[in-house]
Design an enzyme around this catalytic site. Sequence first.
Site, PDB file in Angstrom:
ATOM      1  N   TRP A 115       0.876  -1.119  -0.082  1.00 42.18           N
ATOM      2  CA  TRP A 115      -0.045  -0.243   0.149  1.00 42.18           C
ATOM      3  C   TRP A 115       0.723   1.230  -0.097  1.00 42.18           C
ATOM      4  O   TRP A 115       1.062   1.915  -1.038  1.00 42.18           O
ATOM      5  CB  TRP A 115      -1.005   0.120   1.194  1.00 42.18           C
ATOM      6  CG  TRP A 115      -1.793  -1.256   1.308  1.00 42.18           C
ATOM      7  CD1 TRP A 115      -1.731  -2.187   2.380  1.00 42.18           C
ATOM      8  CD2 TRP A 115      -2.673  -1.812   0.433  1.00 42.18           C
ATOM      9  NE1 TRP A 115      -2.703  -3.303   2.093  1.00 42.18           N
ATOM     10  CE2 TRP A 115      -3.296  -2.920   0.806  1.00 42.18           C
ATOM     11  CE3 TRP A 115      -3.227  -1.093  -0.822  1.00 42.18           C
ATOM     12  CZ2 TRP A 115      -4.211  -4.039   0.123  1.00 42.18           C
ATOM     13  CZ3 TRP A 115      -4.041  -2.093  -1.522  1.00 42.18           C
ATOM     14  CH2 TRP A 115      -4.606  -3.367  -1.048  1.00 42.18           C
ATOM     15  N   CYS A 116       1.280   1.678   1.191  1.00 40.18           N
ATOM     16  CA  CYS A 116       2.236   2.945   1.258  1.00 40.18           C
ATOM     17  C   CYS A 116       3.264   2.971   0.676  1.00 40.18           C
ATOM     18  O   CYS A 116       3.693   3.950   0.067  1.00 40.18           O
ATOM     19  CB  CYS A 116       2.137   3.345   2.801  1.00 40.18           C
ATOM     20  SG  CYS A 116       0.405   3.599   3.241  1.00 40.18           S
ATOM     21  N   ILE A 117       4.156   1.831   0.713  1.00 43.31           N
ATOM     22  CA  ILE A 117       5.316   1.997   0.212  1.00 43.31           C
ATOM     23  C   ILE A 117       5.320   1.899  -1.451  1.00 43.31           C
ATOM     24  O   ILE A 117       6.138   2.649  -2.018  1.00 43.31           O
ATOM     25  CB  ILE A 117       6.411   0.778   0.811  1.00 43.31           C
ATOM     26  CG1 ILE A 117       6.511   0.679   2.278  1.00 43.31           C
ATOM     27  CG2 ILE A 117       7.392   0.494   0.051  1.00 43.31           C
ATOM     28  CD1 ILE A 117       6.848   2.056   2.477  1.00 43.31           C
ATOM     29  N   THR A 120       4.167   5.326  -2.401  1.00 38.13           N
ATOM     30  CA  THR A 120       5.297   6.331  -2.144  1.00 38.13           C
ATOM     31  C   THR A 120       6.319   6.152  -3.375  1.00 38.13           C
ATOM     32  O   THR A 120       6.821   7.056  -3.747  1.00 38.13           O
ATOM     33  CB  THR A 120       5.585   6.484  -0.664  1.00 38.13           C
ATOM     34  OG1 THR A 120       4.676   6.659   0.173  1.00 38.13           O
ATOM     35  CG2 THR A 120       6.888   7.365  -0.684  1.00 38.13           C
TER      36      THR A 120
END
Length: 184
Positions: A115-117, A120
Amino acid sequence: MATVRPGDASALLVVDMQVGVVADAWDAAGVLERIQGLVRRARQEGVPVIWVQHADDGLPQGSPAWHWAPELVPLADEALIPKGHNSAFEDTALESVLAQLGVSRLVLTGAATNWCIRATAYGALDRGYDLALVADAHTTSPMTLDNGRTIEPAGVIDELNLAMTWLSYPGRRNSAPLAAAVAW
């Protein structure tokens, strides 16, 4: 085409290494240890450490799950970027902090890989930053799908590491080094 960032200044980005995010994450102890080592090295070598902390309905700000994993302690003078979306770039001050620091290269660590990695990493490349996703310093938890199948974390991590070594963006460099091989 995105603007390619001038210069060669690096920053270490620590994303969402929070109690509730890493509670059942794959190899959490090892990932935390490697991130601790990278934070120590960055501080010793004068590389800015930027902390990104997620909050939403499932991870309420101020809750026990929202706090940093106890092994990781931001210093008072290090940038803290609160976020409410997967990408650390969306609706945050990250880009302005990076611009103030003259950063053109991000060394990315944290959770959750899928998700976030991932968001980003792609956000950084789309915005013209060089990117080193630290191959052994990001993690995620198993995902059970509606059909009962489970997606194991190691496969998600391996897939993103592979993508970061094979993607091609004009004028940018991306890689997935091990923590021990990270060069600022």
